[in-house]
Each structure stands twice: as C-alpha cells, then as structure tokens.
Write a protein that holds these residues in place. Structure first.
Motif, PDB file in Angstrom:
ATOM      1  N   ASN A  35      -1.473   2.615  -3.323  1.00  0.00           N
ATOM      2  CA  ASN A  35      -1.905   1.809  -2.245  1.00  0.00           C
ATOM      3  C   ASN A  35      -2.443   2.618  -1.030  1.00  0.00           C
ATOM      4  OD1 ASN A  35       0.601   2.470  -1.231  1.00  0.00           O
ATOM      5  ND2 ASN A  35       1.668   0.494  -1.822  1.00  0.00           N
ATOM      6  N   PHE A  36      -2.633   2.072   0.089  1.00  0.00           N
ATOM      7  CA  PHE A  36      -3.241   2.727   1.117  1.00  0.00           C
ATOM      8  C   PHE A  36      -1.789   3.450   1.845  1.00  0.00           C
ATOM      9  CE2 PHE A  36      -6.520  -0.603   1.892  1.00  0.00           C
ATOM     10  CZ  PHE A  36      -7.553   0.163   1.883  1.00  0.00           C
ATOM     11  N   ALA A  37      -0.545   3.311   1.658  1.00  0.00           N
ATOM     12  CA  ALA A  37       0.710   3.919   1.940  1.00  0.00           C
ATOM     13  C   ALA A  37       0.708   5.284   1.083  1.00  0.00           C
ATOM     14  CB  ALA A  37       1.936   3.105   1.942  1.00  0.00           C
ATOM     15  N   GLY A  38      -0.060   5.399  -0.065  1.00  0.00           N
ATOM     16  CA  GLY A  38       0.132   6.455  -0.845  1.00  0.00           C
ATOM     17  C   GLY A  38       1.247   6.313  -1.975  1.00  0.00           C
ATOM     18  N   ASN A  39       1.810   5.053  -2.111  1.00  0.00           N
ATOM     19  CA  ASN A  39       2.818   4.781  -2.961  1.00  0.00           C
ATOM     20  C   ASN A  39       2.308   4.375  -4.040  1.00  0.00           C
ATOM     21  OD1 ASN A  39       4.838   4.886  -1.067  1.00  0.00           O
ATOM     22  ND2 ASN A  39       4.384   2.858  -0.397  1.00  0.00           N
ATOM     23  N   VAL A  40       2.858   4.920  -5.322  1.00  0.00           N
ATOM     24  CA  VAL A  40       2.252   4.712  -6.757  1.00  0.00           C
ATOM     25  C   VAL A  40       2.608   3.280  -7.181  1.00  0.00           C
ATOM     26  CG1 VAL A  40       2.322   5.581  -9.114  1.00  0.00           C
ATOM     27  CG2 VAL A  40       2.406   7.232  -7.366  1.00  0.00           C
TER      28      VAL A  40
ATOM     29  N   ILE B  77      -6.849  -2.660  -3.909  1.00  0.00           N
ATOM     30  CA  ILE B  77      -6.204  -1.858  -2.826  1.00  0.00           C
ATOM     31  C   ILE B  77      -5.894  -2.803  -1.457  1.00  0.00           C
ATOM     32  CG2 ILE B  77      -8.210  -0.437  -1.865  1.00  0.00           C
ATOM     33  CD1 ILE B  77      -6.308   1.826  -1.801  1.00  0.00           C
ATOM     34  N   PHE B  78      -6.899  -3.592  -1.238  1.00  0.00           N
ATOM     35  CA  PHE B  78      -6.941  -4.298   0.028  1.00  0.00           C
ATOM     36  C   PHE B  78      -5.808  -5.450  -0.005  1.00  0.00           C
ATOM     37  CE2 PHE B  78     -11.206  -2.877  -0.372  1.00  0.00           C
ATOM     38  CZ  PHE B  78     -11.535  -2.183   0.762  1.00  0.00           C
ATOM     39  N   SER B  79      -5.578  -5.936  -1.190  1.00  0.00           N
ATOM     40  CA  SER B  79      -4.513  -6.937  -1.216  1.00  0.00           C
ATOM     41  C   SER B  79      -2.991  -6.270  -1.657  1.00  0.00           C
ATOM     42  CB  SER B  79      -5.019  -7.877  -2.167  1.00  0.00           C
ATOM     43  OG  SER B  79      -4.823  -7.376  -3.634  1.00  0.00           O
ATOM     44  N   ASP B  80      -2.921  -4.891  -1.549  1.00  0.00           N
ATOM     45  CA  ASP B  80      -1.930  -4.030  -2.095  1.00  0.00           C
ATOM     46  C   ASP B  80      -1.379  -4.524  -3.442  1.00  0.00           C
ATOM     47  OD1 ASP B  80      -0.226  -2.291  -1.396  1.00  0.00           O
ATOM     48  OD2 ASP B  80       1.657  -3.278  -0.834  1.00  0.00           O
ATOM     49  N   TYR B  81      -2.446  -4.747  -4.229  1.00  0.00           N
ATOM     50  CA  TYR B  81      -2.294  -4.962  -5.750  1.00  0.00           C
ATOM     51  C   TYR B  81      -1.574  -6.331  -5.975  1.00  0.00           C
ATOM     52  CZ  TYR B  81      -4.440  -0.184  -5.732  1.00  0.00           C
ATOM     53  OH  TYR B  81      -5.269   0.718  -5.558  1.00  0.00           O
ATOM     54  N   ARG B  82      -1.482  -6.962  -5.061  1.00  0.00           N
ATOM     55  CA  ARG B  82      -0.979  -8.412  -5.293  1.00  0.00           C
ATOM     56  C   ARG B  82      -2.060  -9.423  -5.622  1.00  0.00           C
ATOM     57  NH1 ARG B  82       1.431  -7.326  -0.216  1.00  0.00           N
ATOM     58  NH2 ARG B  82       3.602  -6.493  -0.030  1.00  0.00           N
ATOM     59  N   ASP B  83      -1.576 -10.438  -6.048  1.00  0.00           N
ATOM     60  CA  ASP B  83      -2.464 -11.332  -6.334  1.00  0.00           C
ATOM     61  C   ASP B  83      -3.006 -12.012  -5.105  1.00  0.00           C
ATOM     62  OD1 ASP B  83      -2.719 -11.464  -9.265  1.00  0.00           O
ATOM     63  OD2 ASP B  83      -1.099 -12.945  -9.250  1.00  0.00           O
ATOM     64  N   ALA B  84      -4.304 -12.099  -4.717  1.00  0.00           N
ATOM     65  CA  ALA B  84      -4.724 -12.378  -3.370  1.00  0.00           C
ATOM     66  C   ALA B  84      -5.874 -13.587  -3.688  1.00  0.00           C
ATOM     67  CB  ALA B  84      -5.295 -11.390  -2.603  1.00  0.00           C
TER      68      ALA B  84
ATOM     69  N   PHE C 265      -0.529  -6.736   3.941  1.00  0.00           N
ATOM     70  CA  PHE C 265       0.724  -6.254   4.958  1.00  0.00           C
ATOM     71  C   PHE C 265       1.549  -5.369   3.879  1.00  0.00           C
ATOM     72  CE2 PHE C 265      -1.057  -9.570   7.348  1.00  0.00           C
ATOM     73  CZ  PHE C 265      -1.031  -9.187   8.480  1.00  0.00           C
ATOM     74  N   SER C 266       2.028  -4.118   4.505  1.00  0.00           N
ATOM     75  CA  SER C 266       2.863  -3.442   3.448  1.00  0.00           C
ATOM     76  C   SER C 266       4.344  -4.153   3.403  1.00  0.00           C
ATOM     77  CB  SER C 266       2.871  -1.931   4.131  1.00  0.00           C
ATOM     78  OG  SER C 266       3.682  -1.959   5.356  1.00  0.00           O
ATOM     79  N   GLY C 267       4.611  -4.802   4.313  1.00  0.00           N
ATOM     80  CA  GLY C 267       5.971  -5.387   4.006  1.00  0.00           C
ATOM     81  C   GLY C 267       6.880  -4.681   5.078  1.00  0.00           C
ATOM     82  N   GLN C 268       6.390  -3.531   5.707  1.00  0.00           N
ATOM     83  CA  GLN C 268       7.004  -2.718   6.818  1.00  0.00           C
ATOM     84  C   GLN C 268       6.752  -3.549   8.209  1.00  0.00           C
ATOM     85  OE1 GLN C 268       5.574   1.110   6.028  1.00  0.00           O
ATOM     86  NE2 GLN C 268       6.697   1.529   4.214  1.00  0.00           N
TER      87      GLN C 268
END
Length: 750
Positions: free
Chosen positions: A250-255, A355-362, A512-515
């Motif tokens: 994702n955008f934060a670099g997390n796998v 990647i824009f939805s942080d790989y969640r269902d959007a 949103f990253s949740g952070q």
C-alpha cells in the motif's frame, strides 16, 4: 420490377441492358438528322462499358445531424462524415468504438481506464455527444461512461459524425468537439428478422436480433437488442515483463499480499443493449433505448497497484425514453416537439480494490436523471432561405460519483439513512453524499441562406442558462462556396460553452490508513478532493475545408482546424494539500481544476477511391492522415503537450468485393508516439511508443438469407501499446494491447 444493389448477376446485366437501350433511344431522339449509324454503334459500345454509377449520377448524400433538417452534405458548412450501412458491414464495424477508430483526428486508447474502459478523444478533447435518430443516448448528466460494445451498430442504417461544435447550436455544448448520430434502419427496409451470432478467441461471444414490421398502413415498429461477453486476452501471459506479480504494497509500504500468494490475471467484460421505435402515421414517434456495460476495474492498472481477482466491476446502465411529434402547420412552417426522459446509473455493486482504497472493497454509486422538453420550428421562406428556431427546457437531478463506500449503496433508502463511514476511520468520519438538482434553459435561432448557385451561408445564435452556472451566448457562422462543379470550399466559426458536470466538481475518492496524527486526525496518503469552484469551459472553433471530387469514383477532402478552450478542466496535484474533511489529515491531494487554455491545431486529409476492376468486381480504397500540434498553456507562461493526441497518424483501408457475394477488407494503422498527462522526475512529459498494426476482415454471402464473416485483429501478432491513463504512475504509461485475435460470425435474414 425493383432493383436492389447486390442482386444476382443476371439481374444486374438485365438492368444495365435496359438502361442502355433507354439511353440509346434518348440519344437517337435528340440526334441531328445527319447522325450516322456508326456513331450510334460507338455510343452503344461506350454505354455498355459504363457502370451503373456512371449511367446514373451518384446521388448526393443527405444528412440531418448538423442542422436538424435534411440537407446535402456538400451544402452544410460543418465538417461532417457519413458511414453507410454497406461500409459498416464490409469494414466490420460491430460497435461505435470500431467505427471511431477508423476516423481522422479520433484517438482511441484501448483498455487504459478503469471506468471509461477505452479513452476516446475527438481532436484531443473527450467531450462529445452520442445520439440515436437525433436523440441523446449517452449519460444525461455527463457522467463517465464506457464507449465500447454497449453502443452496437447492428441496427444502423448509417452513422453521421459532425466534428467540432458545428451542431452544438441544436444539441447544446455537451457536443463540445463532436456529435455522433446513429441513424437506425427503417422497419420497411427490414420487413422481417435479422439474426447474427459470433464466436471468437478468448471466450468472445456476440449475438444480435433486429426486427422491423409494417403492422398497418399507419403503424410500423422496429426493435432489436444485442448481448456480448468476452473473457479478453490474458495480457499477463502475452506481456510477462509488464505484469510482474511482486509483493503487493500500500501507500505506506506495508505488504498486503506477498508475491507467492498473488492472484491470476483476469479482465472479463460484458454488455447488452435494447432498442425499440414505433412510427405512427409519420407524425408520431415513440422510442426506447438501453445501454449496459460491465468491466473489471483492474483494467489499465499495474500489478503493483491492484488486485486481479475478478470481483471488482464497474457497471453502468443508461435508459432513454422519448416521444416526437412531427407535423406541418402550413406549407411553409413545420414543427417538431420532443419529450424525453433519461436515466443513468452506476450500479451499487461497482467497486475498486486497489492502492487508492488500501485494497479494501471500495464501492461506488452514481445516479443521473433528466426530463427534457424541446420545441423546434422550421420556416421555409422560399426554396433558398430557411429559418430554424427552438427552445429547450431540462430538469436534472444528479448524485455524483460517491466517495469510496465500505459497503454497497442501498437504493431503497434515502441519502440521510445510508449511515456510511470512510474506510479506515473506525466509523467516525461520516461520508457525505451529494444530491444536486438543477435546470437548464436554452433558445436558438439559425438562418440558412442560398444567395446564389455558388454561395450559401448559415448564421446562428444560442442562449443557455443553467441554474448552477451563469448564462452564455454562443454564435456560429458558416460559408459554403462552390468553386466549381468539382470543388466546394467551406468555412465555419462556432463557439460553445460547457458547464462542468456534477461529477467533475464534486466526486472524491481515496483511503485512510487507520492511523492518526498528533492531533488525532485520521491520515490519508492520497486523496482526490472535490472542487466546487470549477468554471465553465469556453471553446472557439475555426474550420476551413476543401472538398475536391473530380468524378464519382474518387474524392479528396482537406480540413484545417483550430480550437481554443479557455478555462480547460484537468486534474492536477495540489502543492499544498486541500483539507476538506473535518477530522482528517490529507497528506497528498489532487483535484479537477481550470488549468489554463488548451490550443488544438490540426489538419486532416481524407481520400477515397472506388472503381470497377472488371465486370462485377469492385475496389474501394480509403485513407486519412491527421497532423496535430496541440498544447495546454498555463497562467505562469509554461505549457505542455495536449495528452492522448499523437502528432502524426495514418489510417488506411481497402475493400475488394464481388457484387454483394463476398468481400475482403484489410486495414492498416500507423500512429506516432503519444504524450501522457504525466511527468517524470526530470520534468519530461512521459509518452507511449508509436505502433503499426493491421486488421483483416472477410465476408461471404452464401445465399440471400445467410452470410458469414471472419475478423482477424492484429494480423501480424505484433506487441504494441496504447497510451496509459493515470498521472500518478499507478497504471501503465504504455498499455499493452492484445496479440492476434479472431472472430467468426454468421448472419441470417428471414
């Protein structure tokens, strides 16, 4: 006895002989008394070798789109092209995208956009109208729609294409750079059923049904529909270097998904359409049209920014209902009254997982409705002078494309009861959904004047008022000069003002990253934000054309054009992120904005040639070359090349046919490198490579009812690319295109 093109050879020869005898009789009747038998014999031999087109002067094509009345194509000042039914069949235009691909100054970038599917530009701009029998059938509120198999041509009698705002006086400024009008076949010409079916590589399936019946002397009905599905080529298998399935981050670099658990590539789509038209006494027309399209939203995205799991679709449907009243008030004044209702919906099941939805269902949703009334008057002062006037009222309602929703929009609940929250905010940041109601009013008048046998003009004016934007007045002027029997010269100047669609200014998306930051606000690494301050685009168009037709066998047309679009709308990254959500901290944002002035300059050269090689064998050759030099100038004095508009392109084709028995049609496309709206770290505007590709089509008529066809796309199995879609680097700069594909079709008439 009636004669139809393509009947058996014996009938052709019978008709030709009959015409020849009639012509010789006429020659003898007017010949001087001293005329010798030898002269008549020579005339007979000459006539026997003439084609039917030469025995009769080829009828001049009549068009209706440019001026809302029937007129000769040579007398309308607009730059207009007509594609006939025979050309549609022999060039194998299954859908509108196939046809547009062969036109000058039209650029199609296939499979390069998640929601448009194909990106299509008329002379560099993508705002144009699609009509059927003069009725708008694309999105009524300007929402983004795919243009592909959802606009089929099985029902088309011909297609008229007007370049520039030449017909915007009648159809409004949504026809900013062009208008496409599909004229459907009349019930009397069908008189039965036409059924077609196609099968092709990669699971391609297509079928259509068209029927037309004269029910009574006063009632005739035409109806039809099509269904199409395609698993599409596995581009990952054909372009393994482009499709590297590494760790998904994702955008934060997390796998999110490790490389050894990545999914297989898939890119299916399907479409269907329905249409019906009822003519009552030639005074009343009732019509319906539906267009449906469904494609995966991972199209055009790199494996590093999307999930190819086959579950994320973009599904659109457009329904149009209309009623037309046509009647003559007296021998000089006629009237046309039109009522229409159109509904566009982005189906609630539509969603992204990227990647824009942080790989969640959007999930996404949009809805647009338009109720329209128009009154048109045509006053024929005399055969040389006509005045066309009218007024329009439109009542519109739009739910612009929503933000990324955590679950499907519930169409059975009102907006206030949706209770939707942004993904990654622990149900704390509520999603606001817009519901816009607005009205448009317009009035127009245009004078058509034939001043002499050589000079004719049009002068028109249109007034528009939108309850969301300011009013606008747009003039148009056209001149047609008949230089000689072989040469016509046209000049056209027109203006148009396009108000931004609700989706352009109000849609927003991101994740949103949740952070949280130090202030407790939820963080987003990227967000496309709304811009409610978009201004109207204003276009000024100049066009000069020379039409040279020395004979009925060949024609050359040169068009030189210039269009300047002020307050040009385009998306761009904010230097300072826009914070529009309370409780959110947006680290990087982009928006749609009026970035400057777009300048489009170009030249088109169209050539067509038709000849009989020998008895009953015919060769039709056509081609067009387009040159463009277009750019966007910014307020700071800098500029960049207009995207998706290659400087040079050449499109060639030929049809070799025997009567109406069989045909072979090869096509060739040569396209130069194409600039994108993306810049690398050095400031260089990224482009995609040019390409050369070819298609081959062939058809055979087994009998009067049954015919077959074979289509081979990318005959030489060439790896080539179209221009990519994103300015953020998440999609391909050079979008891979399928290798060789084939389709086999059968058509039956009864």
């Amino acid at each position: 006895m009636t004669f139809q093109y393509g009947t058996p050879t014996t009938k052709i020869m019978y008709i030709r002989s009959l015409i020849t005898l009639l012509c010789v009789f006429s020659l003898n009747s007017i010949a001087a008394p001293e005329s010798q038998d030898g002269d008549d014999a020579a005339k007979m031999r000459l006539l026997m070798h003439l084609s039917l087109e030469e025995l009769f002067e080829v009828p001049i094509i009549m068009v209706t789109t440019a001026s809302r009345r029937e007129e000769k194509i040579t007398e309308t000042p607009a730059n207009i092209m007509v594609i006939t039914k025979q050309q549609i069949e022999q060039r194998r235009y299954v859908n509108l995208a196939d046809l547009l691909q062969d036109l000058p100054s039209v650029d199609i970038q296939r499979f390069n956009d998640e929601d448009r599917y194909h990106t299509i530009h008329f002379r560099g701009h993508e705002k144009f109208l699609i009509l059927q029998d003069g009725i708008r059938i694309d999105s009524p509120t300007g929402d983004i729609i795919p243009i592909a198999d959802n606009f089929p041509l099985y029902q088309a009698k011909r297609v008229e294409i007007v370049y520039g705002p030449g017909a915007a006086l009648y159809y409004g400024a949504d026809g900013f750079t062009g208008i496409i009008n599909i004229i459907t076949e009349d019930a009397n010409n069908i008189d039965g059923f036409n059924i077609s079916a196609s099968l092709g590589t990669d699971g391609y399936r297509y079928s259509s049904l068209l029927t037309g019946q004269q029910i009574t002397d006063k009632l005739r009905i035409t109806a039809g529909g099509h269904f199409q599905a395609d698993a599409n080529t596995s581009l990952a298998a054909e372009y393994p270097n482009s499709y590297q399935f590494d760790d998904l981050q994702n955008f934060a670099g997390n796998v999110v998904i490790p490389a050894n658990q990545r999914e297989s590539y898939t890119a299916s789509q399907r479409s269907y359409s329905l249409f019906a038209k009822m003519n009552i006494q030639d005074h009343l027309i009732l019509g319906f049209n539906r267009s449906f399209f469904r494609n995966l939203t991972n199209v055009a995205e790199k494996p590093s920014s999307t999930i190819y799991d086959g579950s994320s679709f973009w599904t659109t449907q457009i329904d149009t209902l209309y009623t037309q009243f046509l009647f003559d008030i007296n021998d000089k004044l006629s009237s046309e009254t039109l009522f229409s209702y159109a509904h566009y919906e982005l189906n609630p099941e539509s969603k992204y997982r990227n990647i824009f939805s942080d790989y969640r269902d959007a999930y996404k949703y949009a809805d647009g409705k338009k109720l329209s009334a128009e009154q048109l008057f045509v006053y024929d002062y005399n055969p040389k002078h006509t005045i066309v006037s009218g007024f329009v009222f439109e009542d519109l309602q739009s739910i612009p494309e929503t933000a990324d929703l955590p679950r499907q929009f519930d169409v059975d609940k009102p907006l206030y009861a949706q209770n939707l929250y942004y993904n990654g905010t622990n149900d704390e940041l509520a999603i606001s959904i817009d519901d816009i109601e607005y009205k448009n009013y317009a009035a127009y008048i245009q004078a058509h004047s034939g001043w002499s046998d050589k000079i004719s003009t049009i002068m028109g004016l249109r007034y528009d008022y939108s309850s969301r934007y300011q009013s606008a007045i747009n003039p148009r002027f056209g001149l047609v000069y008949k230089w000689s029997d072989k040469t016509n010269i046209k000049f056209f100047y027109g203006e148009s003002s396009r108000t931004p669609y609700p989706t352009e200014g109000l849609s927003h998306f991101g994740s949103f990253s949740g952070q949280r930051d130090d202030d407790g606000k939820y963080q987003s690494y990227f967000y496309h934000v709304p811009n409610e301050n978009l201004d109207t685009e204003k276009a000024r168009n100049y066009e000069f054309s020379v039409i040279y037709k020395p004979s009925n066998t060949w024609e050359s047309i040169i068009n030189v054009y210039r269009m300047d679009v002020e307050d040009f709308i385009m998306s761009y990254a904010d230097e300072t992120p826009t914070q529009f959500l309370e409780g959110a901290h947006l680290l990087n944002t982009e928006k749609n904005g009026n970035v400057g002035t777009a300048h489009y300059y170009g030249l088109d050269w169209n050539v067509s040639y038709s000849t009989e090689i020998m008895d009953d064998y015919k060769l039709d050759i056509w081609g067009n070359y387009s040159l463009s030099n277009s750019y966007v100038s910014l307020p700071d004095g800098s500029s960049f090349k207009a995207p998706y508009l290659p400087r040079h392109k050449l499109k060639l084709g030929a049809t070799f046919s025997y009567l109406n028995k069989w045909f072979v049609t090869p096509k060739l496309y040569l396209v130069e490198r194409t600039k994108l709206f993306r810049f690398d770290e050095t400031g260089w505007q990224v482009d995609s490579p040019g390409y050369v590709t070819a298609n081959l089509h062939a058809g055979y008529k087994i009998n009067e009812q049954l015919s077959t066809a074979v289509d081979i796309y990318n005959v030489f199995n060439t790896h080539y690319y179209h221009a990519g879609g994103s300015n953020l680097g998440t999609s391909f700069d050079a979008q891979p295109q399928p290798l060789r594909t084939m389709v086999f079709s059968v058509k039956y008439l009864f």
